[in-house]
Design a protein around this motif. Structure first.
Motif, PDB file in Angstrom:
ATOM      1  N   THR A   1     -16.514 -45.419 -20.910  1.00 18.18           N
ATOM      2  CA  THR A   1     -15.166 -45.095 -20.435  1.00 18.18           C
ATOM      3  C   THR A   1     -14.893 -43.597 -20.553  1.00 18.18           C
ATOM      4  N   PRO A   2     -13.963 -43.070 -19.746  1.00 14.15           N
ATOM      5  CA  PRO A   2     -13.640 -41.633 -19.803  1.00 14.15           C
ATOM      6  C   PRO A   2     -13.096 -41.228 -21.165  1.00 14.15           C
ATOM      7  N   LYS A   3     -13.461 -40.028 -21.600  1.00 13.67           N
ATOM      8  CA  LYS A   3     -12.959 -39.516 -22.883  1.00 13.67           C
ATOM      9  C   LYS A   3     -11.513 -39.044 -22.763  1.00 13.67           C
ATOM     10  N   ASN A   4     -11.149 -38.584 -21.573  1.00 14.89           N
ATOM     11  CA  ASN A   4      -9.798 -38.063 -21.358  1.00 14.89           C
ATOM     12  C   ASN A   4      -9.184 -38.666 -20.105  1.00 14.89           C
ATOM     13  N   LEU A   5      -7.880 -38.902 -20.162  1.00 13.00           N
ATOM     14  CA  LEU A   5      -7.162 -39.462 -19.023  1.00 13.00           C
ATOM     15  C   LEU A   5      -6.694 -38.353 -18.083  1.00 13.00           C
ATOM     16  N   GLU A   6      -6.859 -38.576 -16.792  1.00 11.36           N
ATOM     17  CA  GLU A   6      -6.391 -37.617 -15.796  1.00 11.36           C
ATOM     18  C   GLU A   6      -5.104 -38.076 -15.128  1.00 11.36           C
ATOM     19  N   HIS A   7      -4.843 -39.390 -15.177  1.00 12.76           N
ATOM     20  CA  HIS A   7      -3.645 -39.950 -14.550  1.00 12.76           C
ATOM     21  C   HIS A   7      -2.952 -40.907 -15.512  1.00 12.76           C
ATOM     22  N   ILE A   8      -1.648 -40.954 -15.409  1.00 12.42           N
ATOM     23  CA  ILE A   8      -0.845 -41.814 -16.274  1.00 12.42           C
ATOM     24  C   ILE A   8      -0.133 -42.857 -15.417  1.00 12.42           C
ATOM     25  N   PRO A   9      -0.353 -44.141 -15.679  1.00 14.51           N
ATOM     26  CA  PRO A   9       0.361 -45.190 -14.937  1.00 14.51           C
ATOM     27  C   PRO A   9       1.787 -45.320 -15.472  1.00 14.51           C
ATOM     28  N   CYS A  10       2.748 -45.225 -14.579  1.00 10.94           N
ATOM     29  CA  CYS A  10       4.152 -45.223 -14.989  1.00 10.94           C
ATOM     30  C   CYS A  10       4.973 -46.141 -14.087  1.00 10.94           C
ATOM     31  N   TYR A  11       6.212 -46.359 -14.485  1.00 16.93           N
ATOM     32  CA  TYR A  11       7.119 -47.131 -13.653  1.00 16.93           C
ATOM     33  C   TYR A  11       8.543 -46.625 -13.831  1.00 16.93           C
ATOM     34  N   SER A  12       9.328 -46.789 -12.792  1.00 13.65           N
ATOM     35  CA  SER A  12      10.745 -46.430 -12.806  1.00 13.65           C
ATOM     36  C   SER A  12      11.482 -47.512 -12.045  1.00 13.65           C
ATOM     37  N   GLY A  13      12.212 -48.364 -12.777  1.00 14.80           N
ATOM     38  CA  GLY A  13      12.825 -49.515 -12.130  1.00 14.80           C
ATOM     39  C   GLY A  13      11.735 -50.437 -11.624  1.00 14.80           C
ATOM     40  N   ASN A  14      11.769 -50.759 -10.326  1.00  9.44           N
ATOM     41  CA  ASN A  14      10.731 -51.621  -9.745  1.00  9.44           C
ATOM     42  C   ASN A  14       9.664 -50.819  -8.993  1.00  9.44           C
ATOM     43  N   LYS A  15       9.640 -49.502  -9.196  1.00  8.79           N
ATOM     44  CA  LYS A  15       8.661 -48.651  -8.534  1.00  8.79           C
ATOM     45  C   LYS A  15       7.535 -48.278  -9.492  1.00  8.79           C
ATOM     46  N   LEU A  16       6.301 -48.448  -9.031  1.00  6.18           N
ATOM     47  CA  LEU A  16       5.130 -48.050  -9.808  1.00  6.18           C
ATOM     48  C   LEU A  16       4.721 -46.642  -9.391  1.00  6.18           C
ATOM     49  N   LYS A  17       4.393 -45.810 -10.358  1.00  3.53           N
ATOM     50  CA  LYS A  17       4.034 -44.426 -10.077  1.00  3.53           C
ATOM     51  C   LYS A  17       2.778 -44.043 -10.841  1.00  3.53           C
ATOM     52  N   VAL A  18       2.016 -43.087 -10.294  1.00  2.00           N
ATOM     53  CA  VAL A  18       0.872 -42.511 -10.979  1.00  2.00           C
ATOM     54  C   VAL A  18       1.138 -41.013 -11.132  1.00  2.00           C
ATOM     55  N   ILE A  19       1.225 -40.546 -12.377  1.00  8.50           N
ATOM     56  CA  ILE A  19       1.530 -39.149 -12.654  1.00  8.50           C
ATOM     57  C   ILE A  19       0.280 -38.450 -13.173  1.00  8.50           C
ATOM     58  N   ALA A  20      -0.066 -37.313 -12.584  1.00 12.29           N
ATOM     59  CA  ALA A  20      -1.210 -36.526 -13.068  1.00 12.29           C
ATOM     60  C   ALA A  20      -0.868 -35.957 -14.438  1.00 12.29           C
ATOM     61  N   ILE A  21      -1.815 -36.008 -15.359  1.00 12.09           N
ATOM     62  CA  ILE A  21      -1.552 -35.538 -16.716  1.00 12.09           C
ATOM     63  C   ILE A  21      -1.177 -34.060 -16.717  1.00 12.09           C
ATOM     64  N   GLN A  22      -1.670 -33.290 -15.751  1.00 16.56           N
ATOM     65  CA  GLN A  22      -1.352 -31.866 -15.683  1.00 16.56           C
ATOM     66  C   GLN A  22       0.119 -31.620 -15.350  1.00 16.56           C
ATOM     67  N   ASP A  23       0.814 -32.645 -14.825  1.00 17.11           N
ATOM     68  CA  ASP A  23       2.229 -32.514 -14.490  1.00 17.11           C
ATOM     69  C   ASP A  23       3.152 -32.965 -15.626  1.00 17.11           C
ATOM     70  N   VAL A  24       2.574 -33.484 -16.712  1.00 23.78           N
ATOM     71  CA  VAL A  24       3.369 -34.002 -17.823  1.00 23.78           C
ATOM     72  C   VAL A  24       3.740 -32.865 -18.774  1.00 23.78           C
ATOM     73  N   GLU A  25       5.035 -32.735 -19.088  1.00 20.60           N
ATOM     74  CA  GLU A  25       5.472 -31.728 -20.056  1.00 20.60           C
ATOM     75  C   GLU A  25       5.511 -32.308 -21.463  1.00 20.60           C
ATOM     76  N   TYR A  26       6.068 -33.504 -21.608  1.00 17.64           N
ATOM     77  CA  TYR A  26       6.091 -34.141 -22.925  1.00 17.64           C
ATOM     78  C   TYR A  26       6.313 -35.631 -22.765  1.00 17.64           C
ATOM     79  N   VAL A  27       6.024 -36.368 -23.824  1.00 13.83           N
ATOM     80  CA  VAL A  27       6.276 -37.805 -23.871  1.00 13.83           C
ATOM     81  C   VAL A  27       6.996 -38.104 -25.180  1.00 13.83           C
ATOM     82  N   PHE A  28       7.789 -39.160 -25.179  1.00 14.75           N
ATOM     83  CA  PHE A  28       8.496 -39.511 -26.408  1.00 14.75           C
ATOM     84  C   PHE A  28       8.797 -41.001 -26.429  1.00 14.75           C
ATOM     85  N   SER A  29       9.076 -41.493 -27.626  1.00 13.62           N
ATOM     86  CA  SER A  29       9.390 -42.909 -27.791  1.00 13.62           C
ATOM     87  C   SER A  29      10.792 -43.072 -28.346  1.00 13.62           C
ATOM     88  N   ASP A  30      11.440 -44.166 -27.944  1.00 10.73           N
ATOM     89  CA  ASP A  30      12.704 -44.579 -28.548  1.00 10.73           C
ATOM     90  C   ASP A  30      12.756 -46.099 -28.512  1.00 10.73           C
TER      91      ASP A  30
END
Length: 236
Positions: A128-157
């Motif tokens: 398997t890849p050592k590093n992820l290049e894409h992040i599987p995401c969702y917003s409401g009922n829409k599925l999205k693929v975000i490039a890791i290079q476009d991510v500024e930060y992630v957080f949990s709540d």
């Protein structure tokens, strides 16, 4: 009863597997997914014991999906693939279970016999890849693929894991642990990871620090992670 999930972008392939599994009284199909984003959500929610996973899928491959799963809670994986000499050789070398398309009934039966004897997941680091290049995401009922290079930060709540990127804010099924281990993001707080290249400035506070990103967002930095974050920019 063994709970199973089928993941394949081809309808015929999913139906073929479902028909074969339907003839096995100890196999219970809990769902079918057409892509890795759906599969990640289903695996996180339903926790199947066994996943039949297609390797060649658009945007996010089966191998990338496995790299996104927590090894501590990963299900047993049976790879499903069209003939690929390199992939098959890799599977054989590491004793992974796999099925070639179109699926041969005898081979399918032998694979299930092996799976029944050992449902424990295997370490997948070798293939398997050592590093992820894409992040599987969702917003409401829409599925999205975000490039890791476009991510500024992630957080949990309490509502889950959130991804803040140049494309907007979305949710993901990935854990902060996976982000920390498989992406360039670094820990700056118990609930936050940030991309070093997204940092515009660091403001020192009595309780730690606060980062301002290039998008203008404010991200907390706890004392525990302040020193390592400053060292990224050459400060002691």
């Amino acid at each position: 009863m063994i709970t199973c999930l089928i993941v394949d972008d081809e309808l015929f392939a999913r139906e073929e597997l479902a028909d074969l599994l339907g003839q096995e009284p100890d196999m219970h199909i809990i769902g079918q997914c057409t892509n890795a984003i759906e599969a990640l959500h289903m695996i996180s929610k339903e926790k199947p014991q066994l996943v039949f996973l297609d390797i060649q899928m658009p945007r996010i491959s089966g191998m990338e999906l496995i790299a996104m799963l927590d090894p501590d809670t990963m299900p047993k994986i049976v790879f499903v693939t069209a003939y690929d000499e390199f992939a098959v050789k890799a599977f054989d070398n590491h004793a992974f279970d796999y099925l070639l398309k179109p699926i041969d009934a005898q081979r399918f039966s032998k694979t299930l016999t092996r799976v029944r004897k050992n449902l424990a997941p295997q370490l997948m680091d070798a293939i398997t890849p050592k590093n992820l290049e894409h992040i599987p995401c969702y917003s409401g009922n829409k599925l999205k693929v975000i490039a890791i290079q476009d991510v500024e930060y992630v957080f949990s709540d309490l509502s889950g894991i959130h991804v803040a990127s140049t494309k907007g804010k979305v949710h993901t099924q990935l854990t902060l642990k996976i982000f920390e281990e498989k992406t360039p993001l670094v820990r700056c707080h118990r609930q936050y990871l940030i991309s070093p290249k997204a940092i515009a400035e660091i403001e020192l506070l009595d309780t730690g620090a606060q980062v301002t990103t290039h998008m203008g967002d404010k991200v907390p930095v706890s004392r525990r992670y302040l020193k390592s974050l400053k060292q990224l920019f050459g400060f002691q």
